[in-house]
Design an enzyme around this catalytic site. Structure first.
Site, PDB file in Angstrom:
ATOM      1  N   HIS A 364     104.471  29.084 -76.281  1.00 58.57           N
ATOM      2  CA  HIS A 364     105.578  29.888 -75.743  1.00 58.57           C
ATOM      3  C   HIS A 364     105.369  31.387 -75.890  1.00 58.57           C
ATOM      4  O   HIS A 364     106.298  32.145 -75.652  1.00 58.57           O
ATOM      5  CB  HIS A 364     106.896  29.540 -76.436  1.00 58.57           C
ATOM      6  CG  HIS A 364     107.354  28.134 -76.237  1.00 58.57           C
ATOM      7  ND1 HIS A 364     108.226  27.768 -75.243  1.00 58.57           N
ATOM      8  CD2 HIS A 364     107.047  27.007 -76.904  1.00 58.57           C
ATOM      9  CE1 HIS A 364     108.451  26.465 -75.304  1.00 58.57           C
ATOM     10  NE2 HIS A 364     107.746  25.981 -76.312  1.00 58.57           N
ATOM     11  N   LYS A 555     119.823  38.766 -73.867  1.00 58.08           N
ATOM     12  CA  LYS A 555     118.672  38.097 -74.467  1.00 58.08           C
ATOM     13  C   LYS A 555     118.438  38.716 -75.832  1.00 58.08           C
ATOM     14  O   LYS A 555     119.061  39.726 -76.171  1.00 58.08           O
ATOM     15  CB  LYS A 555     117.427  38.274 -73.591  1.00 58.08           C
ATOM     16  CG  LYS A 555     117.157  39.739 -73.182  1.00 58.08           C
ATOM     17  CD  LYS A 555     115.985  39.877 -72.223  1.00 58.08           C
ATOM     18  CE  LYS A 555     116.320  39.637 -70.776  1.00 58.08           C
ATOM     19  NZ  LYS A 555     115.709  38.442 -70.226  1.00 58.08           N
ATOM     20  N   ARG A 556     117.522  38.138 -76.642  1.00 59.69           N
ATOM     21  CA  ARG A 556     117.168  38.763 -77.904  1.00 59.69           C
ATOM     22  C   ARG A 556     116.714  40.198 -77.674  1.00 59.69           C
ATOM     23  O   ARG A 556     116.145  40.520 -76.624  1.00 59.69           O
ATOM     24  CB  ARG A 556     116.043  37.967 -78.589  1.00 59.69           C
ATOM     25  CG  ARG A 556     116.500  36.691 -79.241  1.00 59.69           C
ATOM     26  CD  ARG A 556     117.505  36.953 -80.349  1.00 59.69           C
ATOM     27  NE  ARG A 556     116.837  37.405 -81.551  1.00 59.69           N
ATOM     28  CZ  ARG A 556     116.670  36.654 -82.632  1.00 59.69           C
ATOM     29  NH1 ARG A 556     117.133  35.419 -82.669  1.00 59.69           N
ATOM     30  NH2 ARG A 556     116.058  37.136 -83.690  1.00 59.69           N
ATOM     31  N   LYS A 561     110.945  43.204 -74.272  1.00 55.46           N
ATOM     32  CA  LYS A 561     111.950  42.867 -73.254  1.00 55.46           C
ATOM     33  C   LYS A 561     112.566  44.119 -72.640  1.00 55.46           C
ATOM     34  O   LYS A 561     113.259  44.059 -71.641  1.00 55.46           O
ATOM     35  CB  LYS A 561     113.032  41.973 -73.858  1.00 55.46           C
ATOM     36  CG  LYS A 561     112.526  40.575 -74.263  1.00 55.46           C
ATOM     37  CD  LYS A 561     113.621  39.747 -74.890  1.00 55.46           C
ATOM     38  CE  LYS A 561     113.135  38.431 -75.490  1.00 55.46           C
ATOM     39  NZ  LYS A 561     112.881  37.395 -74.481  1.00 55.46           N
ATOM     40  N   THR A 663     114.237  32.080 -69.340  1.00 52.15           N
ATOM     41  CA  THR A 663     115.066  31.027 -68.742  1.00 52.15           C
ATOM     42  C   THR A 663     116.427  31.607 -68.366  1.00 52.15           C
ATOM     43  O   THR A 663     117.088  31.095 -67.470  1.00 52.15           O
ATOM     44  CB  THR A 663     115.256  29.846 -69.713  1.00 52.15           C
ATOM     45  OG1 THR A 663     115.551  30.363 -71.011  1.00 52.15           O
ATOM     46  CG2 THR A 663     114.015  28.985 -69.785  1.00 52.15           C
ATOM     47  N   LYS A 667     119.126  30.974 -65.117  1.00 53.43           N
ATOM     48  CA  LYS A 667     120.580  30.751 -65.246  1.00 53.43           C
ATOM     49  C   LYS A 667     121.347  31.750 -64.388  1.00 53.43           C
ATOM     50  O   LYS A 667     122.297  31.389 -63.679  1.00 53.43           O
ATOM     51  CB  LYS A 667     121.012  30.904 -66.717  1.00 53.43           C
ATOM     52  CG  LYS A 667     120.467  29.811 -67.623  1.00 53.43           C
ATOM     53  CD  LYS A 667     120.488  30.184 -69.105  1.00 53.43           C
ATOM     54  CE  LYS A 667     119.525  29.282 -69.867  1.00 53.43           C
ATOM     55  NZ  LYS A 667     119.266  29.737 -71.252  1.00 53.43           N
TER      56      LYS A 667
END
Ligand code: 26Q
Length: 819
Positions: A364, A555-556, A561, A663, A667
């Site tokens: 991952h 998200k985290r 990111k 992911t 969504k």
């Protein structure tokens, strides 16, 4: 005149009656309450217990049907299940009936469901993926057991104080949890620590003995996973660590009561808390013991089940598939070898065949700092016998490497399971790959990078082992449950088939330009945005305009990111309004949510920065309501369920090559948000599906990022000098105007941007701002935007976790449905 259609069948009246009856029963005889006196909490508890009846019926029936069939054991240190009650009701088809049953108690089902605590036994993407997979496995009638740890404390709760993250414990087991069934009868014994005494057996063969271990008891708790339609119910088996009474008695009897108690507490610590980091693996002894505890419990449980079928041991890979969710359970390779050799008396070759035949590994992450490695000295201390076995696996493996590439010492060095250095460490990804018959990444791009960048030598050796399984999400939770209004609209138009065949939503494509359908679609989005606006007002006090563009990054918090790039854009908009008298194409609400690992100082600084910017922007009257910034605290599955349906724009802006899949991107698109994204992870495949006109792509590609890294000529400071807009933004972060009472609070962030900028914020800034501007203009062209949003929903079929699981079942596990 349209007549109302009688939707309720006789069966649903009966179901409502049955629930009502069981609800009253549990209130009275389990909780000791008269119905009139029951508090909402007691009602929730009693309803959850009432729902256990049909769940248990289906579970027992499933076990019976599945006996003897091949099964997957999904091993994961994390399962982010989210709330169970509403999900179970929906999957059992009992939601209406439960609502009906509650009317006489004067309570709404929604309000009751909203009181349930999220079981937060995971950090983020990897844990939620495991939960979506369990939903799909049960829905597809595939025999499966999830194996995990029953952490007493889930992921910490996030509180924001003065703009900064504070962590609080999440004692989710404090409230009685009706969705867990304790199974003390099926407890297993796990030895750790101790030493190896070399010995030979009666035949003179090497027979080492593992002595002086400490014994842990693993007590299983089953969390029942109801598939859609309710026919298959699979267990998620979560183990709690308990001390062994027999064992402790010996110390108690020796008279040292305090020492005995200390040992007991130390043992029970093992399942106490989930590690809250999803980046740099904490090389802590407790984490290693947790990983081994999971593996040892799972392997014992798997073998007990297997023996119960009466099959011969050589049938093991024909009856069992073991899937490793990242390297966290990679010790399963060594544990299976230990059991086969030391306990079952198999020879090495046979044991290896059975192990490799069963085990498969999912990667991952590509971040090299996130790859798990454990010091040899620590392994020797905690798991002496396993270290021996790992060395032997490595010896045989390196012999193969030598045979294939004689004299290539550099290659041998790169490939070894043991990394030379100070300290010497075991590379868990190498152990997982050598010990598996399948290695997969989680999106096409990611799987390619696993082969070419992460482990090219291992790929040279065994190309046939490597494959891709693009992630997916379950539409039952992320559309049916989270967005009932949209679910109802879609069902009205195409029926219910999409619930198990998401690609069926293609049928709404023909309505993408239909004004009536567009209006209904818009009304749904509006409704969800109003609902979220109330949540925002209640939790942050900020009033937002539901007609503004809801721009969402949830998200985290991670440098890769790039929440920071988003903040830079917000500051850019703000400064343009104030300094340049710019009027935005329309109002925009920037919504952030996410937790930072408690030890990740820079990520916590970024949360602080978001709050500082929000404070500035939201209170400046010159902004005239054109821009609002909010941070919703304590991001978790149930909060995501409220944000996702309300989003207009989905931020998927990681540095290309860093996000394995994502992911949340799926969504949000499934719920009619348009995506602004880099070509990273699954974004690439989302673009393939929705088409380039229906997504906003910007920024450097993987190849371009790589070229810059290779040339070592990336100079963020030059961009700063040359681009006035960028300079203005960096200065705003650096100059303390955002933190007058905490001078220097954000100087490190600015410094990172100017020196090194490992994640290429500066390089992508211009492209991002231009693309954001384009998106904002598009949003004001209401019909054309709505068309794009509808096409996004219509074309998400590929990203159902049902598709992902069918691929795993066919191509890795060799699993067939048992109906
Ligand atoms: C490891 C050792 C010690 C302590 C913690 C950890 C640890 C824990 C969690 C390391 C990593 C994680 C989580 C990783 C994760 O969530 N990865 C995400 O997986 C998703 C599902 O495949 C992808 O969509 C995301 O792209 C990926 O970041």
């Amino acid at each position: 005149m349209s007549r109302t259609i009688p939707l309720r069948t006789l069966a649903s009246y009966e179901a409502a009656d049955a629930i009502k009856r069981d609800l009253r029963f549990h209130l009275k005889y389990t909780l000791g309450r008269l119905p009139e006196q029951a508090t909402p909490r007691e009602l929730l508890h009693a309803l959850s217990l009432a729902v256990r009846r049909p769940v248990m019926e289906a579970f027992l029936d499933t076990e019976w049907r599945q006996r003897g069939a091949k099964r997957v054991a999904y091993l994961s240190m994390e399962f982010l299940m989210g709330r169970a009650l509403e999900n179970n009701l929906l999957n059992l088809g009992l939601r209406e009936a439960a609502g009906e049953a509650l009317t006489e108690f004067g309570t709404e089902l929604d309000t009751l469901c909203a009181r349930e605590q999220d079981p937060a036994l995971g950090n983020g993407g990897l844990g939620r993926l495991a939960a979506c997979f369990l939903d799909s496995l049960a829905t597809l009638d595939l025999p499966a057991t999830g194996y995990g740890i029953n952490y007493e404390y889930g992921l910490f709760r996030q509180e924001i104080r003065n703009g900064e993250q504070r962590e609080h414990p999440d004692p989710w087991l404090d409230a009685s949890v009706p969705c867990l069934i304790e199974r003390p009868e099926e407890a297993v014994l796990v030895p750790v620590y101790g030493r190896i005494v070399e010995d030979v057996d009666a035949r003179g063969e090497y027979n080492p003995m593992w002595l002086g271990w400490r014994l842990i008891v693993g007590v299983p708790h089953d969390f029942l996973v109801v598939g859609f339609g309710g026919s298959t119910v699979n267990p998620l088996r979560l183990f709690s660590a308990r001390s062994s009474d027999d064992f402790d008695m010996r110390i108690f009897n020796s008279g040292d009561y305090i020492l005995a108690m200390q040992e007991k507490i130390a043992t029970e610590t093992i399942s106490k808390v989930l590690y809250p980091a999803d980046d740099i693996p904490a090389g802590r002894e407790l984490r290693l013991v947790q990983e081994y505890f999971l593996v040892a419990c799972a392997v014992r449980d798997i073998l007990r089940r297997f023996r119960d079928t009466g099959a011969a041991l050589d049938q093991f890979p024909a009856k069992i598939a073991v899937q490793l969710n990242d390297t966290h359970p990679a010790l399963a390779v060594a544990e299976l070898m230990r059991v086969f050799i030391d306990e079952e008396g198999l020879d090495w070759e046979r044991a290896w065949e059975l192990t490799r035949g069963a085990v498969a590994y999912t990667n991952h992450t590509l971040l090299s700092e996130a790859l798990e490695k454990w010091p040899v000295s620590l392994l020797e201390h905690v798991l002496p016998r396993h270290l021996q076995l790992i060395y032997e696996i490595n010896r045989r493996f390196l012999a193969e490497v030598d045979a294939r590439w004689p004299g290539d010492d550099a290659r041998r060095y790169r490939m070894s399971l043991v990394e030379e250095g100070e300290p010497k460490q075991v590379r868990m990804a190498h152990l997982a790959i050598v010990g598996s018959h399948s290695v997969n990444g989680v999106a096409r791009l990611h799987s390619d990078l696993v082969k070419t960048q992460l482990v090219p030598d291992l790929h040279d050796m065994w190309p046939e082992r490597f494959n891709n399984k693009t992630n997916g999400i379950t539409q039952r939770r992320w559309l049916l449950q989270a967005n009932p209004a949209l679910a109802q609209l879609l069902t009205r138009v195409v029926g219910t088939r999409w619930l198990t065949h998401l690609e069926h939503l293609r049928r709404i494509e023909r309505l993408a330009d239909d004004p009536g359908f567009q209006d209904d679609f818009t009304a749904v989005k509006r409704h969800n945005k109003e609902r979220l606006a109330r949540v925002i007002a209640d939790t942050t006090g900020v009033l937002v305009d539901p007609s503004s563009l809801f721009d969402v990054q949830i998200k985290r918090i991670h440098e890769y990111k790039r929440q920071l790039l988003n903040v830079m854009h917000v500051l850019h908009l703000y400064r343009s309004i104030i300094d340049d008298d710019v009027t935005l194409p329309g109002p925009r609400t920037c919504i952030f949510s996410g937790k930072a690992a408690p030890g990740y100082a820079l990520a916590k600084r970024i949360i602080h920065l978001i709050h500082a910017v929000a404070d500035l922007v939201n209170h400046d009257p010159r902004v005239r309501g054109q821009l609002k910034v909010v941070f919703l605290p304590d991001y978790r599955v149930s909060l995501a369920e409220q944000i996702v349906p309300a989003a207009d724009l989905s931020e998927q802006i990681s540095t290309a090559g860093k996000e394995a899949s994502g992911t949340g991107n799926m969504k949000l698109a499934l719920n009619g948000a348009l995506t602004i994204a880099t070509l990273d992870g699954a974004n690439v495949e989302i673009q393939d599906e929705v088409g380039p006109d229906n997504i906003f792509i910007f920024g450097l590609t993987v190849a371009e990022v790589e070229a810059r890294r290779r040339r070592q000529d990336y100079d963020p400071r030059q961009l700063y000098t040359e681009d006035a807009a960028l300079r203005r933004v960096v200065d705003a972060i650096a100059d303390d105007s955002l933190c007058p009472r905490r001078p220097g609070a954000f100087s490190e962030i600015a410094a990172r941007l100017l020196v090194g900028d490992e994640y290429f914020h500066m390089a992508d800034f211009h492209s991002y701002v231009t693309t954001q501007d384009h998106a904002a203009n598009e949003f004001r062209r209401h019909r054309s935007w709505t068309r794009k949003a509808i096409l996004n929903v219509a074309r998400m079929g590929k990203f159902s976790s049902d598709r992902t699981i069918l691929e795993y079942a066919d191509e890795i596990w060799g699993l067939t449905p048992v109906k």
